[in-house]
Design a protein around this motif. Structure first.
Motif, mmCIF file in Angstrom:
data_model
loop_
_atom_site.group_PDB
_atom_site.id
_atom_site.type_symbol
_atom_site.label_atom_id
_atom_site.label_comp_id
_atom_site.label_asym_id
_atom_site.label_seq_id
_atom_site.Cartn_x
_atom_site.Cartn_y
_atom_site.Cartn_z
ATOM 1 N N ASP A 116 12.101 38.918 21.441
ATOM 2 C CA ASP A 116 13.088 37.901 21.791
ATOM 3 C C ASP A 116 13.180 36.803 20.732
ATOM 4 O O ASP A 116 13.212 35.611 21.029
ATOM 5 C CB ASP A 116 12.766 37.275 23.153
ATOM 6 C CG ASP A 116 12.908 38.275 24.289
ATOM 7 O OD1 ASP A 116 13.643 39.266 24.105
ATOM 8 O OD2 ASP A 116 12.272 38.073 25.355
ATOM 9 N N GLY A 117 13.198 37.207 19.473
ATOM 10 C CA GLY A 117 13.337 36.255 18.387
ATOM 11 C C GLY A 117 12.065 35.496 18.049
ATOM 12 O O GLY A 117 12.096 34.604 17.193
ATOM 13 N N ARG A 118 10.975 35.823 18.666
ATOM 14 C CA ARG A 118 9.687 35.174 18.385
ATOM 15 C C ARG A 118 8.653 36.245 18.088
ATOM 16 O O ARG A 118 8.863 37.438 18.324
ATOM 17 C CB ARG A 118 9.246 34.327 19.594
ATOM 18 C CG ARG A 118 10.197 33.181 19.926
ATOM 19 C CD ARG A 118 10.030 32.708 21.358
ATOM 20 N NE ARG A 118 8.731 32.130 21.629
ATOM 21 C CZ ARG A 118 8.397 30.848 21.455
ATOM 22 N NH1 ARG A 118 9.330 30.005 21.009
ATOM 23 N NH2 ARG A 118 7.204 30.397 21.742
ATOM 24 N N TRP A 119 7.522 35.803 17.566
ATOM 25 C CA TRP A 119 6.407 36.727 17.316
ATOM 26 C C TRP A 119 5.466 36.681 18.522
ATOM 27 O O TRP A 119 5.052 35.609 18.946
ATOM 28 C CB TRP A 119 5.655 36.351 16.047
ATOM 29 C CG TRP A 119 4.546 37.317 15.723
ATOM 30 C CD1 TRP A 119 3.248 37.234 16.088
ATOM 31 C CD2 TRP A 119 4.672 38.517 14.972
ATOM 32 N NE1 TRP A 119 2.540 38.304 15.617
ATOM 33 C CE2 TRP A 119 3.392 39.124 14.915
ATOM 34 C CE3 TRP A 119 5.746 39.157 14.338
ATOM 35 C CZ2 TRP A 119 3.159 40.316 14.260
ATOM 36 C CZ3 TRP A 119 5.505 40.341 13.670
ATOM 37 C CH2 TRP A 119 4.226 40.916 13.636
ATOM 38 N N GLN A 120 5.182 37.852 19.063
ATOM 39 C CA GLN A 120 4.349 37.903 20.262
ATOM 40 C C GLN A 120 3.126 38.789 20.029
ATOM 41 O O GLN A 120 3.233 39.889 19.505
ATOM 42 C CB GLN A 120 5.137 38.452 21.461
ATOM 43 C CG GLN A 120 4.335 38.465 22.766
ATOM 44 C CD GLN A 120 5.042 39.214 23.870
ATOM 45 O OE1 GLN A 120 5.060 40.451 23.887
ATOM 46 N NE2 GLN A 120 5.668 38.467 24.795
ATOM 47 N N VAL A 121 1.975 38.262 20.419
ATOM 48 C CA VAL A 121 0.738 39.025 20.447
ATOM 49 C C VAL A 121 0.315 39.130 21.911
ATOM 50 O O VAL A 121 0.188 38.111 22.605
ATOM 51 C CB VAL A 121 -0.371 38.349 19.621
ATOM 52 C CG1 VAL A 121 -1.693 39.087 19.794
ATOM 53 C CG2 VAL A 121 0.016 38.300 18.149
ATOM 54 N N ARG A 122 0.113 40.354 22.372
ATOM 55 C CA ARG A 122 -0.242 40.564 23.777
ATOM 56 C C ARG A 122 -1.402 41.553 23.863
ATOM 57 O O ARG A 122 -1.334 42.637 23.294
ATOM 58 C CB ARG A 122 0.945 41.084 24.567
ATOM 59 C CG ARG A 122 0.726 41.121 26.086
ATOM 60 C CD ARG A 122 2.010 41.549 26.787
ATOM 61 N NE ARG A 122 1.891 41.424 28.235
ATOM 62 C CZ ARG A 122 1.379 42.369 29.022
ATOM 63 N NH1 ARG A 122 0.942 43.509 28.484
ATOM 64 N NH2 ARG A 122 1.297 42.191 30.339
ATOM 65 N N ALA A 123 -2.468 41.152 24.551
ATOM 66 C CA ALA A 123 -3.651 42.012 24.714
ATOM 67 C C ALA A 123 -4.041 42.030 26.176
ATOM 68 O O ALA A 123 -4.156 40.977 26.812
ATOM 69 C CB ALA A 123 -4.812 41.501 23.866
ATOM 70 N N ALA A 124 -4.239 43.234 26.706
ATOM 71 C CA ALA A 124 -4.702 43.425 28.092
ATOM 72 C C ALA A 124 -6.072 44.068 28.035
ATOM 73 O O ALA A 124 -6.205 45.211 27.583
ATOM 74 C CB ALA A 124 -3.725 44.289 28.869
ATOM 75 N N LEU A 125 -7.081 43.333 28.463
ATOM 76 C CA LEU A 125 -8.475 43.815 28.389
ATOM 77 C C LEU A 125 -8.988 44.093 29.793
ATOM 78 O O LEU A 125 -8.974 43.185 30.641
ATOM 79 C CB LEU A 125 -9.354 42.773 27.690
ATOM 80 C CG LEU A 125 -8.870 42.280 26.321
ATOM 81 C CD1 LEU A 125 -9.825 41.215 25.791
ATOM 82 C CD2 LEU A 125 -8.749 43.455 25.365
ATOM 83 N N PRO A 126 -9.453 45.300 30.072
ATOM 84 C CA PRO A 126 -9.951 45.622 31.419
ATOM 85 C C PRO A 126 -11.271 44.909 31.695
ATOM 86 O O PRO A 126 -12.129 44.792 30.821
ATOM 87 C CB PRO A 126 -10.128 47.138 31.386
ATOM 88 C CG PRO A 126 -10.326 47.460 29.938
ATOM 89 C CD PRO A 126 -9.506 46.456 29.175
ATOM 90 N N THR A 127 -11.407 44.424 32.908
ATOM 91 C CA THR A 127 -12.638 43.734 33.317
ATOM 92 C C THR A 127 -13.533 44.610 34.161
ATOM 93 O O THR A 127 -14.654 44.220 34.504
ATOM 94 C CB THR A 127 -12.294 42.474 34.119
ATOM 95 O OG1 THR A 127 -11.516 42.847 35.273
ATOM 96 C CG2 THR A 127 -11.479 41.514 33.262
ATOM 97 N N GLY A 128 -13.064 45.808 34.547
ATOM 98 C CA GLY A 128 -13.891 46.715 35.335
ATOM 99 C C GLY A 128 -13.976 46.387 36.807
ATOM 100 O O GLY A 128 -14.810 46.925 37.529
ATOM 101 N N GLU A 129 -13.131 45.495 37.270
ATOM 102 C CA GLU A 129 -13.135 45.112 38.685
ATOM 103 C C GLU A 129 -11.801 45.510 39.298
ATOM 104 O O GLU A 129 -10.787 44.830 39.120
ATOM 105 C CB GLU A 129 -13.357 43.603 38.865
ATOM 106 C CG GLU A 129 -14.674 43.126 38.269
ATOM 107 C CD GLU A 129 -14.821 41.619 38.401
ATOM 108 O OE1 GLU A 129 -13.873 40.999 38.903
ATOM 109 O OE2 GLU A 129 -15.848 41.090 37.979
ATOM 110 N N ALA A 130 -11.785 46.631 40.003
ATOM 111 C CA ALA A 130 -10.552 47.099 40.632
ATOM 112 C C ALA A 130 -10.211 46.249 41.827
ATOM 113 O O ALA A 130 -11.073 45.892 42.616
ATOM 114 C CB ALA A 130 -10.697 48.557 41.043
ATOM 115 N N GLY A 131 -8.943 45.919 41.937
ATOM 116 C CA GLY A 131 -8.510 45.108 43.058
ATOM 117 C C GLY A 131 -8.206 45.907 44.285
ATOM 118 O O GLY A 131 -8.088 47.099 44.264
#
Length: 395
Positions: free
Chosen positions: A380-395
């Motif tokens: 969207d016209g910007r620079w984006q850094v996105r990281a999804a790190l698993p915590t091992g705790e299922a909801g």
């Protein structure tokens, strides 16, 4: 007392010694008058039985270098000796020839010998019974078993044990090679991890130092307050970088190698300390807006450190390549923590920067090692850094 090297196992010298010993034993039997056992013609000279004995001993000497030739020579000697009447010495030496053919010959050879000796044993039993007219004639088949089948079975057993031992040695060597490959891969992975840590610890702080030092040197007419502010940021970045460098060195050190008694346990960087990163980024001139979704909770150590480093590297990149503002979003979800950093990018701002791209590679590797997801690029016209790190705790 150790024998000379030419008598070691597997040498031609040992084979020749065995052939000579066989010949000497046959000659002793000949001298004692124990052979020949059967002499169809009383006028036949006993010396005629010596050439077959000599040929059988030659076959013993050829057992390793030419197993097929050894068997052929030994069988020919036995046929001639049997035609003359048969002698004990040649018969005993031929059992050694059969054994060696099974041990040192090709697999097809011992298979054929097993079939032939079994067949001859059965034929001997049948012929003995028919000739003598009673079951005691089966002793002829027993003689064939003792002279032919038994040496073949013994040689096959020894060969199988040797083949099994060779297979075990090969398997052990292969295991050793795999262990060495695993060790090298572990060393390479550790080097890559250390390089990643060094980049994150040093490059981020040095980037802030370089940016402010460049500003002080390139902008004329700065008053004392502005210069002191830039120097203060430079000092804080330098001190923080040294502190984190020392922290990493303490982590890499083995316990008890230079540490003083009572030294507190090293605390690694964690996401809860992201406020300090934001404050330092703001002091360096980056306007950072922070938004937190969800309830912060305890994270696994690896996830905590990786999240901290990703935020640190993203803010540094925003400071170097952006227009002076960034937005940080930390979302705590039931099974993962999601980090998002967005910022506008200057045109041509990333050109010519030493080490450009190394930070993105390091962040991607951190997320991949934790089985997480990582994306970086225009959005969207910007620079984006996105990281999804698993915590091992299922909801």
């Amino acid at each position: 007392m150790r024998p000379p090297p030419w008598l070691d196992s597997g040498t031609l010298g040992r084979d020749l010694v065995l052939a000579g010993a066989s010949l000497a034993g046959g000659l002793v039997l000949y001298t004692l008058g124990w052979q020949p056992q059967v002499r169809p013609d009383a006028d036949m000279p006993s010396a005629l039985f010596l050439p077959p004995l000599l040929a059988a001993c030659v076959a013993v000497g050829l057992r390793r270098v030419a197993p097929r030739a050894s068997l052929a020579v030994g069988t020919g000697a036995l046929v001639v000796d049997t035609a003359l009447g048969g002698s004990l010495g040649t018969l005993l030496v031929y059992t050694q020839v059969l054994y060696d053919a099974c041990v040192y010959g090709p697999p097809r050879l011992w298979r054929w010998l097993l079939r032939i000796t079994v067949t001859l044993s059965l034929i001997g039993v049948v012929v003995g019974v028919l000739v003598h007219g009673q079951w005691s004639g089966a002793a002829l088949g027993v003689l064939v078993v003792l002279v032919g089948l038994l040496p073949v079975l013994t040689g096959i057993s020894v060969r199988q044990y040797r083949d099994q031992a060779a297979a075990e040695r090969a398997r052990a060597e292969q295991t050793a090679r795999l262990v060495e490959l695993d060790r090298r891969q572990a060393v390479s992975a550790e080097r890559a991890r250390m390089a990643r840590e060094l980049h994150d610890v040093v490059a981020n702080h040095l980037s802030a130092v370089a940016i402010h030092a460049t500003a002080v040197l390139s902008v004329p007419g700065l008053d004392r307050g502005q210069v002191e502010s830039a120097l203060r940021v430079i000092r804080e970045s330098s001190v923080q970088g040294l502190a984190e460098m020392r922290q990493m060195i303490e982590v890499l050190r083995e316990p008890g190698t230079g540490g003083e008694p009572g030294t507190p346990e090293v605390v690694t960087a964690r996401l809860a300390e992201a406020d300090g990163l934001v404050e330092r980024a703001r002091a360096a001139g980056l306007a950072v807006r922070v938004r937190t979704d969800g309830t912060p909770g305890a994270l696994p150590v690896g996830v905590d450190l990786a999240a901290y480093r990703i935020v640190q590297e993203s803010l540094t990149n925003a400071l170097k390549h952006g227009t002076g503002e960034a937005e940080l979003t930390i979302a705590y979800r039931p099974a993962e923590v999601v980090l998002t950093v967005e910022n506008p990018v200057r045109r041509g701002g990333a050109a010519g920067l030493a080490g450009a791209g190394a930070g993105l590679i390091g962040m991607r590797e951190r997320a991949t090692l934790l089985a997480g997801r990582f994306t970086a690029g225009p959005h969207d016209g910007r620079w984006q850094v996105r990281a999804a790190l698993p915590t091992g705790e299922a909801g």
